[in-house]
Scaffold this motif. Sequence first.
Motif, PDB file in Angstrom:
ATOM      1  N   GLU A 118      -1.522 -11.367   1.483  1.00 40.45           N
ATOM      2  CA  GLU A 118      -0.863 -11.097   2.757  1.00 40.45           C
ATOM      3  C   GLU A 118      -1.271  -9.688   3.156  1.00 40.45           C
ATOM      4  O   GLU A 118      -0.873  -8.705   2.518  1.00 40.45           O
ATOM      5  N   TRP A 121      -0.605  -5.855   9.608  1.00 35.87           N
ATOM      6  CA  TRP A 121       0.671  -5.407  10.170  1.00 35.87           C
ATOM      7  C   TRP A 121       1.433  -6.671  10.550  1.00 35.87           C
ATOM      8  O   TRP A 121       1.125  -7.330  11.549  1.00 35.87           O
ATOM      9  N   LEU A 122       2.434  -7.020   9.743  1.00 33.46           N
ATOM     10  CA  LEU A 122       3.100  -8.307   9.867  1.00 33.46           C
ATOM     11  C   LEU A 122       4.610  -8.144   9.886  1.00 33.46           C
ATOM     12  O   LEU A 122       5.153  -7.231   9.264  1.00 33.46           O
ATOM     13  N   ARG A 142       6.951  -4.779  12.720  1.00 30.09           N
ATOM     14  CA  ARG A 142       5.766  -5.141  11.933  1.00 30.09           C
ATOM     15  C   ARG A 142       5.464  -4.001  10.957  1.00 30.09           C
ATOM     16  O   ARG A 142       5.336  -2.844  11.362  1.00 30.09           O
ATOM     17  N   GLN A 145       1.524  -5.014   5.203  1.00 28.58           N
ATOM     18  CA  GLN A 145       1.567  -5.871   4.022  1.00 28.58           C
ATOM     19  C   GLN A 145       0.174  -5.816   3.387  1.00 28.58           C
ATOM     20  O   GLN A 145      -0.836  -5.918   4.089  1.00 28.58           O
ATOM     21  N   SER A 163       8.852 -14.340   4.738  1.00 25.02           N
ATOM     22  CA  SER A 163       7.758 -14.494   5.698  1.00 25.02           C
ATOM     23  C   SER A 163       7.187 -15.896   5.504  1.00 25.02           C
ATOM     24  O   SER A 163       7.479 -16.554   4.500  1.00 25.02           O
TER      25      SER A 163
END
Length: 249
Positions: A118, A121-122, A142, A145, A163
């Motif tokens: 992963e 920028w999440l 965000r 990760q 997520s």
Amino acid sequence: MTDVAAGRRPTALVLRHDSAIGLGNLGPVLEEHGYEVVTVDAPRADVTAIDALAPDVLVVLGGDEAAYEADVYPYVGHEIELLRKRIAAEAPVFGVCLGAQLLAAALGARVYKGPRKEVGWLGVDVTDAGGASPVRHARGIRFVQWHGDTFDLPEGVERLASSPEYANQAFRRGDWMLAVQFHPEVTPAIHEDWLAAWGDELPEYDLTVERMRELQTSCGPDAEAASRAIIGEFLDGLAARRLPTRLAG
């Protein structure tokens, strides 16, 4: 534990695994809350010599190591044992990425490779329990990760965020343990260090160094503010937890 009631500053012991993965914007929040911050580089230290209960809060940061690689990195096993001692005493601890995985291992949960890294920028999905915790500040934000390992949710904790690819993004036990899989510590300087060190991985995730820099510009300020709010609220809870001791003294 440090005798804060006697007028001593509370101590925050930070276990770091890589100089590029430091406290970042979490450091100033600890200092603003009155903590004396002591950083130990776990790969070069004798972790077994650390008094597990001496620090008022233990912060365990990220790293390339895996929680299941104690045979390769012996200090990883020593950190898990240190965490077990703190857990038994309900001594405050905050874990980030690898730190969260080490906490999960110390709690008896399985840590293992995820289906796919992963990276980027999440956002994370804050659970109902997370909405009543410091992780509520992560809603709509965000964060960086950059991990490939995950873990089963340990018994006796609350899942605070998830997520689509990694169900366990944050958890806590009581008001004294908080762990997050995402990276709340990232500053522009840390971001650049990571791009220099691991930017060659980005094309696999349909990202480029340039795109990550654009995302840092647009997402970074909000992520830093949310991160400071998360750790700040956690530390406020620890201060309130100590209050009866201070009043009794």
